[in-house]
Design an enzyme around this catalytic site. Structure first.
Site, short mmCIF file in Angstrom:
data_model
loop_
_atom_site.label_atom_id
_atom_site.label_comp_id
_atom_site.label_asym_id
_atom_site.label_seq_id
_atom_site.Cartn_x
_atom_site.Cartn_y
_atom_site.Cartn_z
N ASN A 82 0.81 -1.22 0.00
CA ASN A 82 0.00 0.00 0.00
C ASN A 82 0.85 1.27 0.00
O ASN A 82 0.31 2.38 0.01
CB ASN A 82 -0.96 0.01 1.19
N THR A 101 4.76 2.82 3.74
CA THR A 101 6.18 2.98 4.07
C THR A 101 7.09 2.48 2.96
O THR A 101 8.28 2.77 2.97
CB THR A 101 6.53 2.21 5.37
N GLY A 102 6.56 1.75 2.01
CA GLY A 102 7.38 1.18 0.94
C GLY A 102 7.82 2.22 -0.07
O GLY A 102 7.31 3.34 -0.12
N PHE A 162 5.65 -9.88 4.56
CA PHE A 162 6.46 -8.84 5.17
C PHE A 162 5.63 -7.66 5.66
O PHE A 162 6.09 -6.90 6.51
CB PHE A 162 7.49 -8.29 4.17
N THR A 185 10.59 -11.27 14.29
CA THR A 185 11.58 -10.36 14.85
C THR A 185 12.15 -10.86 16.16
O THR A 185 11.47 -11.57 16.92
CB THR A 185 10.94 -8.97 15.08
N TYR A 192 4.91 -3.81 19.34
CA TYR A 192 5.42 -4.35 18.08
C TYR A 192 5.84 -5.80 18.26
O TYR A 192 5.38 -6.69 17.53
CB TYR A 192 6.61 -3.50 17.60
N LEU A 201 20.62 1.90 13.02
CA LEU A 201 21.89 2.59 13.28
C LEU A 201 22.72 2.79 12.02
O LEU A 201 23.16 3.92 11.74
CB LEU A 201 22.70 1.81 14.32
N PHE A 256 22.92 6.48 22.50
CA PHE A 256 22.02 6.49 23.65
C PHE A 256 22.59 5.59 24.76
O PHE A 256 22.27 4.42 24.84
CB PHE A 256 20.63 6.05 23.22
N ALA A 290 14.77 3.86 27.24
CA ALA A 290 14.11 2.84 28.06
C ALA A 290 13.95 1.55 27.27
O ALA A 290 13.54 1.56 26.10
CB ALA A 290 12.75 3.33 28.54
#
Length: 342
Positions: free
Chosen positions: A45, A48-49, A84, A128, A152, A199, A217, A291
């Site tokens: 959609n 984000t792609g 994915f 993940t 998530y 990163l 961080f 955190a």
């Protein structure tokens, strides 16, 4: 499209649906599957792609898999699905958990039902390491407790439970691949997202001049240099594992594999290596810990190697960063333009 080697051909040519195939991982996996001769249909959609990441010889259906799964699978005679499509920002999941339960968990249930209704029994799911939360020890093995610390990771773990039940009840053959830190590029396909949180691409944006500095961080962790240690896996090695999983899924069985290099690199080591590879100074600013950031996350991929026959070949940090930098530098001023500071 620039390719970096000559892959083996698949044992059996399959017609595959790839959801989220315009994203970083999805587009590289789709590219590798196409190289082997598979017939690929991508559904994305583009929330984000990246349209430029869609391989030219894949069939593209623009839409949300929640809305089109049934129609696509009904008319497609597909042999399998590589899933994915998902929301994947940890911080965002803490602020808007409802988005992650709907877009990740509910969407996948919709897809599983469509697969069952249309007789598609081969699934590879993009999972993940966030399913493990903060581990008591490393390296992390698949039999360790799962205790995600954010919605998530929780949504992905819930999907794993759902897949297991569908496999047992409905004969689904499935594999969940739990990624650690994916990085690198494969030829002209790489990481180029509007909202970047990883990163290595963030550091490379500094080298390219699209960011002023990189933040570290926390430098008071119980590690060799005080910064967090992570396991980095090359995107091409990751894609190869998806191919092996598709070729070996067994009806009624749901397998879970960790995918990592088995080595750990600190944040400072990654930044130093980026300086070495790019030849650019990369300013650093220290910041407070975030955190929920575990000190060390390193995968054991022994099960994937033993059961899938997976043989990662690009496990050194130099190769991972060099490939990512070649991709990022080739994009030049078009890369990450949304992040450029005035």
């Amino acid at each position: 499209m620039l390719l970096t080697n000559h892959p083996r051909k698949a044992k059996t040519i399959m017609k595959l649906l790839v959801t989220g195939g315009a994203g970083y991982v999805g587009s590289v996996c789709a590219t590798v599957l196409l190289e082997q001769g598979h017939d690929i249909t991508i559904v994305d959609n583009f929330s984000t792609g990246n349209r430029d990441a869609v391989p030219a010889n894949a069939t593209l259906i623009e839409g949300d898999i929640r809305d089109v799964a049934g129609d696509v699978l009904a008319g497609g005679n597909f042999d399998g699905v590589v899933h994915f499509a998902a929301r994947s920002l940890v911080g965002e999941s803490m602020e808007r958990p409802e988005d992650y339960w709907h877009h990740n968990f509910v969407t996948t249930l919709t897809l599983l039902d469509a697969m069952r209704n249309h007789g598609v029994t081969n699934l590879v799911f993009s999972s993940t390491a966030a399913t493990y939360g903060e581990p008591d020890r490393v390296p992390i093995t698949e039999d360790m407790p799962t205790a995600p610390t954010n919605p998530y990771g929780a949504s992905k773990l819930a999907i794993d439970y759902a897949i297991t039940s569908y496999a047992h009840a409905h004969g689904l053959g499935a594999t969940s691949l739990r990624y650690f830190n994916v990085a690198g590029a494969y030829g002209s396909v790489g990481e180029n997202r509007e909202v970047e949180t990883h990163l290595i691409p963030l550091v490379l944006q500094v080298a390219l001049g699209h960011r002023d500095e990189i933040f570290i961080f926390g430098d008071d962790y119980p590690t060799k240099d005080g910064t967090c240690i992570r396991d980095y896996i090359h995107i091409k090695d990751l894609a190869d594992a998806h191919v092996l999983a598709l070729e070996s899924n067994t009806p009624g069985t749901h397998r879970i594999f960790n995918l990592g290099s088995g080595d750990g690199y600190s944040v400072k080591e990654v930044i130093d290596k980026c300086r070495e590879v790019t030849g650019h100074p990369i300013p650093v600013t220290m910041a407070d810990r975030r955190a929920g950031d575990p000190a060390v996350l390193i995968a054991s991929s022994a099960r994937a190697k033993a059961e899938l026959g997976w043989r990662p070949s690009r496990t050194d940090l130099d190769t991972i960063i060099a490939d990512a930098w070649a991709f990022t530098a080739a994009l030049g001023d078009h890369a990450h333009s949304a992040h450029r500071k005035p």
